[in-house]
Design a protein around this motif. Sequence first.
Motif, PDB file in Angstrom:
ATOM      1  N   PRO A   1      -0.436  33.383 -33.709  1.00  0.00           N
ATOM      2  CA  PRO A   1      -1.744  32.816 -34.054  1.00  0.00           C
ATOM      3  C   PRO A   1      -1.835  31.358 -33.627  1.00  0.00           C
ATOM      4  O   PRO A   1      -0.809  30.681 -33.458  1.00  0.00           O
ATOM      5  N   PRO A   2      -3.038  30.832 -33.450  1.00  0.00           N
ATOM      6  CA  PRO A   2      -3.182  29.401 -33.133  1.00  0.00           C
ATOM      7  C   PRO A   2      -2.772  28.542 -34.323  1.00  0.00           C
ATOM      8  O   PRO A   2      -2.991  28.917 -35.480  1.00  0.00           O
ATOM      9  N   ALA A   3      -2.168  27.393 -34.036  1.00  0.00           N
ATOM     10  CA  ALA A   3      -1.711  26.487 -35.093  1.00  0.00           C
ATOM     11  C   ALA A   3      -1.613  25.082 -34.535  1.00  0.00           C
ATOM     12  O   ALA A   3      -1.656  24.870 -33.315  1.00  0.00           O
ATOM     13  N   SER A   4      -1.476  24.118 -35.438  1.00  0.00           N
ATOM     14  CA  SER A   4      -1.346  22.723 -35.007  1.00  0.00           C
ATOM     15  C   SER A   4      -0.020  22.487 -34.301  1.00  0.00           C
ATOM     16  O   SER A   4       0.051  21.753 -33.309  1.00  0.00           O
ATOM     17  N   PHE A   5       1.054  23.095 -34.831  1.00  0.00           N
ATOM     18  CA  PHE A   5       2.377  22.939 -34.240  1.00  0.00           C
ATOM     19  C   PHE A   5       3.119  24.272 -34.282  1.00  0.00           C
ATOM     20  O   PHE A   5       2.898  25.097 -35.174  1.00  0.00           O
ATOM     21  N   TYR A   6       4.006  24.431 -33.302  1.00  0.00           N
ATOM     22  CA  TYR A   6       4.920  25.568 -33.274  1.00  0.00           C
ATOM     23  C   TYR A   6       6.335  25.018 -33.427  1.00  0.00           C
ATOM     24  O   TYR A   6       6.782  24.192 -32.624  1.00  0.00           O
ATOM     25  N   LEU A   7       7.032  25.459 -34.471  1.00  0.00           N
ATOM     26  CA  LEU A   7       8.392  24.999 -34.743  1.00  0.00           C
ATOM     27  C   LEU A   7       9.378  26.076 -34.313  1.00  0.00           C
ATOM     28  O   LEU A   7       9.356  27.189 -34.847  1.00  0.00           O
ATOM     29  N   ILE A   8      10.235  25.744 -33.368  1.00  0.00           N
ATOM     30  CA  ILE A   8      11.233  26.687 -32.872  1.00  0.00           C
ATOM     31  C   ILE A   8      12.593  26.285 -33.416  1.00  0.00           C
ATOM     32  O   ILE A   8      13.006  25.128 -33.292  1.00  0.00           O
ATOM     33  N   GLU A   9      13.269  27.231 -34.037  1.00  0.00           N
ATOM     34  CA  GLU A   9      14.578  26.935 -34.615  1.00  0.00           C
ATOM     35  C   GLU A   9      15.564  26.518 -33.534  1.00  0.00           C
ATOM     36  O   GLU A   9      15.672  27.157 -32.487  1.00  0.00           O
ATOM     37  N   LYS A  10      16.283  25.430 -33.811  1.00  0.00           N
ATOM     38  CA  LYS A  10      17.337  24.951 -32.921  1.00  0.00           C
ATOM     39  C   LYS A  10      18.669  25.378 -33.514  1.00  0.00           C
ATOM     40  O   LYS A  10      19.086  24.879 -34.563  1.00  0.00           O
TER      41      LYS A  10
ATOM     42  N   ALA B   1      10.988  36.414 -34.766  1.00  0.00           N
ATOM     43  CA  ALA B   1      10.180  36.439 -35.988  1.00  0.00           C
ATOM     44  C   ALA B   1       9.398  35.143 -36.103  1.00  0.00           C
ATOM     45  O   ALA B   1       9.807  34.101 -35.577  1.00  0.00           O
ATOM     46  N   TRP B   2       8.265  35.215 -36.802  1.00  0.00           N
ATOM     47  CA  TRP B   2       7.474  34.006 -37.018  1.00  0.00           C
ATOM     48  C   TRP B   2       6.765  34.069 -38.365  1.00  0.00           C
ATOM     49  O   TRP B   2       6.504  35.146 -38.914  1.00  0.00           O
ATOM     50  N   ALA B   3       6.477  32.887 -38.891  1.00  0.00           N
ATOM     51  CA  ALA B   3       5.733  32.744 -40.144  1.00  0.00           C
ATOM     52  C   ALA B   3       4.664  31.681 -39.929  1.00  0.00           C
ATOM     53  O   ALA B   3       4.976  30.557 -39.521  1.00  0.00           O
ATOM     54  N   HIS B   4       3.419  32.043 -40.195  1.00  0.00           N
ATOM     55  CA  HIS B   4       2.290  31.120 -40.060  1.00  0.00           C
ATOM     56  C   HIS B   4       1.927  30.635 -41.461  1.00  0.00           C
ATOM     57  O   HIS B   4       1.512  31.426 -42.317  1.00  0.00           O
ATOM     58  N   VAL B   5       2.101  29.340 -41.716  1.00  0.00           N
ATOM     59  CA  VAL B   5       1.910  28.773 -43.054  1.00  0.00           C
ATOM     60  C   VAL B   5       1.004  27.556 -42.945  1.00  0.00           C
ATOM     61  O   VAL B   5       1.206  26.700 -42.077  1.00  0.00           O
TER      62      VAL B   5
ATOM     63  N   LEU C   1      11.754  30.375 -44.355  1.00  0.00           N
ATOM     64  CA  LEU C   1      12.453  29.229 -44.938  1.00  0.00           C
ATOM     65  C   LEU C   1      12.272  27.979 -44.085  1.00  0.00           C
ATOM     66  O   LEU C   1      12.175  26.866 -44.615  1.00  0.00           O
ATOM     67  N   GLN C   2      12.221  28.143 -42.782  1.00  0.00           N
ATOM     68  CA  GLN C   2      12.013  26.991 -41.907  1.00  0.00           C
ATOM     69  C   GLN C   2      10.643  26.366 -42.151  1.00  0.00           C
ATOM     70  O   GLN C   2      10.506  25.134 -42.181  1.00  0.00           O
ATOM     71  N   ALA C   3       9.623  27.197 -42.355  1.00  0.00           N
ATOM     72  CA  ALA C   3       8.280  26.672 -42.622  1.00  0.00           C
ATOM     73  C   ALA C   3       8.233  25.928 -43.950  1.00  0.00           C
ATOM     74  O   ALA C   3       7.659  24.834 -44.056  1.00  0.00           O
ATOM     75  N   VAL C   4       8.840  26.507 -44.990  1.00  0.00           N
ATOM     76  CA  VAL C   4       8.852  25.857 -46.306  1.00  0.00           C
ATOM     77  C   VAL C   4       9.616  24.537 -46.233  1.00  0.00           C
ATOM     78  O   VAL C   4       9.172  23.505 -46.755  1.00  0.00           O
ATOM     79  N   ALA C   5      10.773  24.559 -45.572  1.00  0.00           N
ATOM     80  CA  ALA C   5      11.582  23.341 -45.462  1.00  0.00           C
ATOM     81  C   ALA C   5      10.837  22.251 -44.704  1.00  0.00           C
ATOM     82  O   ALA C   5      10.947  21.066 -45.040  1.00  0.00           O
ATOM     83  N   PHE C   6      10.079  22.626 -43.686  1.00  0.00           N
ATOM     84  CA  PHE C   6       9.335  21.627 -42.915  1.00  0.00           C
ATOM     85  C   PHE C   6       8.390  20.842 -43.816  1.00  0.00           C
ATOM     86  O   PHE C   6       8.388  19.603 -43.816  1.00  0.00           O
ATOM     87  N   TYR C   7       7.575  21.541 -44.593  1.00  0.00           N
ATOM     88  CA  TYR C   7       6.608  20.851 -45.444  1.00  0.00           C
ATOM     89  C   TYR C   7       7.306  20.046 -46.541  1.00  0.00           C
ATOM     90  O   TYR C   7       6.896  18.921 -46.863  1.00  0.00           O
ATOM     91  N   GLU C   8       8.351  20.603 -47.133  1.00  0.00           N
ATOM     92  CA  GLU C   8       9.016  19.902 -48.226  1.00  0.00           C
ATOM     93  C   GLU C   8       9.810  18.700 -47.721  1.00  0.00           C
ATOM     94  O   GLU C   8       9.816  17.642 -48.362  1.00  0.00           O
ATOM     95  N   LEU C   9      10.480  18.837 -46.586  1.00  0.00           N
ATOM     96  CA  LEU C   9      11.205  17.697 -46.031  1.00  0.00           C
ATOM     97  C   LEU C   9      10.249  16.607 -45.560  1.00  0.00           C
ATOM     98  O   LEU C   9      10.558  15.419 -45.647  1.00  0.00           O
ATOM     99  N   LEU C  10       9.086  17.007 -45.078  1.00  0.00           N
ATOM    100  CA  LEU C  10       8.091  16.019 -44.652  1.00  0.00           C
ATOM    101  C   LEU C  10       7.648  15.171 -45.839  1.00  0.00           C
ATOM    102  O   LEU C  10       7.418  13.964 -45.703  1.00  0.00           O
TER     103      LEU C  10
END
Length: 346
Positions: free
Chosen positions: A210-219, A167-171, A334-343
């Motif tokens: 889709p193209p994006a600046s970064f691709y975040l893969i869950e660890k 699954a993926w989410a583009h945000v 949730l990973q996408a939301v957490a990325f921006y908020e933790l940043l």
Amino acid sequence: MWVMERFLSSVIQRGQSGLLRRSLRGSLPELELRYLQCTCCWRSLIPVAGFETLNATLSSSEPCKDDGGKPLDACYTSEQRTVILQLLNNASLAELASIKLLRGRKSTNIVEHRSKHGPFKSLESVVDKERKVRIQLAKFIKPEVDRSWLEEASSIVSIVCGTNKIAWAHVDRQMMVLDWQHQDCPNFLKGTYMASAYLNDVSAVVSLLPPASFYLIEKSSISIQNTTLFPIMAHMRTVEAMLFALLEPKIAPPEPNIPPRVLNMMRTAVGRHFGLMVGESRTSGAQTVRQLMAESVTQKLPRINFPQELLLRYRNHFQMGSRRGGEELCDALLQAVAFYELLCEC
């Protein structure tokens, strides 16, 4: 410190009456914005007419250039300090979380500190508390990258691998969901884990991203000591390695001024951010996603925005007892939301 100054100035608006005033006599009878002057330099004007305008201003305002390293309390009048502290010490968790710069763990940290240690006695104590709970980038993003690269990203694609789908989410940076879907991978965990079969499934998914600046893969956080889960761990690592190989552009030798495009994000960090951890295990995020979807319709400033099409597509997807298999979709969002908020918290 300027971000905290901007935020604290915004809090003052709740203690003021008449945030809008009429224009001078003889001019058109229109409402004008009122402003607070920053006491650091008395030149920076901070609009205080509504949280929509305020949140946009806080995100884009330039820092005061004449603060001279003064303590935060010295940047405000005694009346302003009283109003700010009164609101910070009495506002509920929901009220604090409604302020954009206090979303995520920040509002929770303030409430927890009040409960354990009593009310804040100075503005500097609020800043000191936030300094203690900041999360380092290295704790949830691998490999380590320069923070400025992440802040300049226009959008990210958050990717989560399951046992039979990806699954993926583009945000984007404005917290708008641009794409959100999953793809079945029929060859996962079948037979002898044929590399060619895995590559076909993963390549099919990559062709849809889709193209994006970064691709975040869950660890994932599966322990190597748990031998019963070794097949699952081997599966996750195989898919993760293929995603890295297919998504990362081939640069030989690597250039130091070009950031890596593919990053890992720790599953446990996302779980802790949303309060989904029970011991070392992470619970389902379906209820949290349902709440985010509801807030996007009912609140003026939701944590994340969904286009109408996606709301209609997934409105019944994460109901209790549903067998639609949407855990990977939940985790990717949730990973996408957490990325921006933790940043923002780092």
